[in-house]
Motif scaffolding. Structure first.
Motif, PDB file in Angstrom:
ATOM      1  N   LEU A  65      -1.096  -6.952  -5.038  1.00 12.80           N
ATOM      2  CA  LEU A  65      -2.348  -6.244  -5.253  1.00 12.80           C
ATOM      3  C   LEU A  65      -2.252  -4.874  -4.582  1.00 12.80           C
ATOM      4  N   VAL A  66      -3.114  -3.976  -4.983  1.00 12.60           N
ATOM      5  CA  VAL A  66      -3.114  -2.634  -4.408  1.00 12.60           C
ATOM      6  C   VAL A  66      -3.361  -2.744  -2.911  1.00 12.60           C
ATOM      7  N   ASN A  67      -2.578  -2.003  -2.152  1.00 11.96           N
ATOM      8  CA  ASN A  67      -2.640  -2.095  -0.711  1.00 11.96           C
ATOM      9  C   ASN A  67      -2.355  -0.722  -0.118  1.00 11.96           C
ATOM     10  N   VAL A  68      -2.728  -0.529   1.129  1.00  6.88           N
ATOM     11  CA  VAL A  68      -2.446   0.727   1.819  1.00  6.88           C
ATOM     12  C   VAL A  68      -1.403   0.492   2.913  1.00  6.88           C
ATOM     13  N   ASP A  69      -0.458  -0.364   2.628  1.00  6.38           N
ATOM     14  CA  ASP A  69       0.516  -0.738   3.648  1.00  6.38           C
ATOM     15  C   ASP A  69       1.447   0.408   4.045  1.00  6.38           C
ATOM     16  N   LEU A  70       1.554   1.442   3.232  1.00  5.96           N
ATOM     17  CA  LEU A  70       2.384   2.594   3.588  1.00  5.96           C
ATOM     18  C   LEU A  70       1.885   3.204   4.896  1.00  5.96           C
ATOM     19  N   ILE A  71       0.579   3.297   5.046  1.00  3.66           N
ATOM     20  CA  ILE A  71      -0.009   3.827   6.268  1.00  3.66           C
ATOM     21  C   ILE A  71      -0.063   2.749   7.347  1.00  3.66           C
ATOM     22  N   CYS A  72      -0.610   1.601   6.982  1.00  2.00           N
ATOM     23  CA  CYS A  72      -0.844   0.536   7.963  1.00  2.00           C
ATOM     24  C   CYS A  72       0.438   0.058   8.637  1.00  2.00           C
ATOM     25  N   GLU A  73       1.480  -0.118   7.888  1.00  2.00           N
ATOM     26  CA  GLU A  73       2.711  -0.672   8.455  1.00  2.00           C
ATOM     27  C   GLU A  73       3.458   0.315   9.345  1.00  2.00           C
ATOM     28  N   ASN A  74       3.087   1.576   9.306  1.00  4.93           N
ATOM     29  CA  ASN A  74       3.738   2.574  10.143  1.00  4.93           C
ATOM     30  C   ASN A  74       2.960   2.878  11.422  1.00  4.93           C
ATOM     31  N   LEU A  75       1.886   2.131  11.641  1.00 10.21           N
ATOM     32  CA  LEU A  75       1.124   2.319  12.876  1.00 10.21           C
ATOM     33  C   LEU A  75       1.840   1.623  14.033  1.00 10.21           C
ATOM     34  N   PRO A  76       1.589   2.072  15.247  1.00  9.49           N
ATOM     35  CA  PRO A  76       2.299   1.497  16.399  1.00  9.49           C
ATOM     36  C   PRO A  76       1.746   0.136  16.829  1.00  9.49           C
ATOM     37  N   GLY A  77       2.587  -0.608  17.527  1.00  8.47           N
ATOM     38  CA  GLY A  77       2.185  -1.844  18.188  1.00  8.47           C
ATOM     39  C   GLY A  77       1.659  -2.915  17.253  1.00  8.47           C
ATOM     40  N   ARG A  78       0.549  -3.522  17.665  1.00  6.92           N
ATOM     41  CA  ARG A  78      -0.028  -4.642  16.920  1.00  6.92           C
ATOM     42  C   ARG A  78      -1.033  -4.199  15.851  1.00  6.92           C
ATOM     43  N   TRP A  79      -1.154  -2.886  15.660  1.00  2.00           N
ATOM     44  CA  TRP A  79      -2.125  -2.404  14.687  1.00  2.00           C
ATOM     45  C   TRP A  79      -1.883  -2.904  13.268  1.00  2.00           C
ATOM     46  N   PRO A  80      -0.654  -2.956  12.784  1.00  2.00           N
ATOM     47  CA  PRO A  80      -0.458  -3.496  11.437  1.00  2.00           C
ATOM     48  C   PRO A  80      -0.962  -4.938  11.300  1.00  2.00           C
ATOM     49  N   THR A  81      -0.703  -5.768  12.293  1.00  2.00           N
ATOM     50  CA  THR A  81      -1.167  -7.163  12.248  1.00  2.00           C
ATOM     51  C   THR A  81      -2.690  -7.219  12.298  1.00  2.00           C
ATOM     52  N   ARG A  82      -3.295  -6.401  13.143  1.00  2.00           N
ATOM     53  CA  ARG A  82      -4.764  -6.367  13.228  1.00  2.00           C
ATOM     54  C   ARG A  82      -5.378  -5.945  11.894  1.00  2.00           C
ATOM     55  N   LEU A  83      -4.779  -4.951  11.262  1.00  2.00           N
ATOM     56  CA  LEU A  83      -5.315  -4.488   9.977  1.00  2.00           C
ATOM     57  C   LEU A  83      -5.112  -5.531   8.873  1.00  2.00           C
ATOM     58  N   ARG A  84      -3.984  -6.242   8.917  1.00  2.00           N
ATOM     59  CA  ARG A  84      -3.793  -7.331   7.942  1.00  2.00           C
ATOM     60  C   ARG A  84      -4.819  -8.437   8.173  1.00  2.00           C
ATOM     61  N   LEU A  85      -5.120  -8.737   9.442  1.00  2.00           N
ATOM     62  CA  LEU A  85      -6.143  -9.732   9.774  1.00  2.00           C
ATOM     63  C   LEU A  85      -7.512  -9.272   9.271  1.00  2.00           C
ATOM     64  N   PHE A  86      -7.838  -8.012   9.528  1.00  2.00           N
ATOM     65  CA  PHE A  86      -9.103  -7.463   9.040  1.00  2.00           C
ATOM     66  C   PHE A  86      -9.172  -7.524   7.515  1.00  2.00           C
ATOM     67  N   GLY A  87      -8.066  -7.165   6.850  1.00  2.00           N
ATOM     68  CA  GLY A  87      -8.037  -7.202   5.382  1.00  2.00           C
ATOM     69  C   GLY A  87      -8.232  -8.601   4.837  1.00  2.00           C
TER      70      GLY A  87
END
Length: 163
Positions: A65-87
């Motif tokens: 599905l459409v995702n913004v992982d290009l931005i999210c996955e390049n964030l530092p630390g645990r931010w990508p996991t937090r954003l996936r949890l939020f999503g």
């Protein structure tokens, strides 16, 4: 989760098979100089609705599905996991909120039939309910797995599943 995935794939296969049959009848009918039956157009549309409905949860699971992982996955630390949890949480809550309206939309079709096939339209309108339920189940499973610490929320790619 593998049972849900297998059932979804089987149902997509059935919907795709009905689409294939309808299109094949249309092509043969038109290429031989005869008219294709009008019901094949309707069956094609209905099949496409159910392909989307049964495939939405699988697309969510695989990350298609459409995702913004290009931005999210390049964030530092645990931010990508937090954003996936939020999503996952946002998708799950939104789907929960849409179940009742989708049910109402489906129930409207009891009073209607399709013109060519004369099928009750509540069966066709149910594709919207199936899509919402599919997304709700798959996002809820991802959310649960993340909260239990069994997953980081990354999509499950088909090739990873079989290895």
């Amino acid at each position: 989760m593998s049972i849900l995935t297998s059932v979804s794939r089987a149902l997509i296969g059935l919907a795709f098979a009905s689409l294939t049959v309808a299109v094949l009848i249309q092509v043969i009918g038109r290429s031989t100089g005869f008219f294709a039956p009008v019901w094949t157009e309707e069956l094609s549309r209905f099949s496409l609705l159910f392909i989307a409905a049964f495939g939405a949860g699988l697309a969510y699971r695989s990350g298609d599905l459409v995702n913004v992982d290009l931005i999210c996955e390049n964030l530092p630390g645990r931010w990508p996991t937090r954003l996936r949890l939020f999503g996952a949480m946002a998708t799950f809550v939104l789907c929960l909120m849409l179940i009742l309206p989708a049910w109402r939309f489906t129930s409207i079709g009891v009073m209607q039939t399709s013109p060519a096939l004369s099928w009750r339209m509540d069966f066709i309108h149910a594709s919207v309910l199936v899509l919402i339920l599919s997304l709700c189940l798959f996002s809820g499973l991802r959310l649960a797995m993340m909260l239990l610490g069994h997953s980081d929320g990354r999509p499950k790619v088909f090739s990873e599943e079989n290895s």
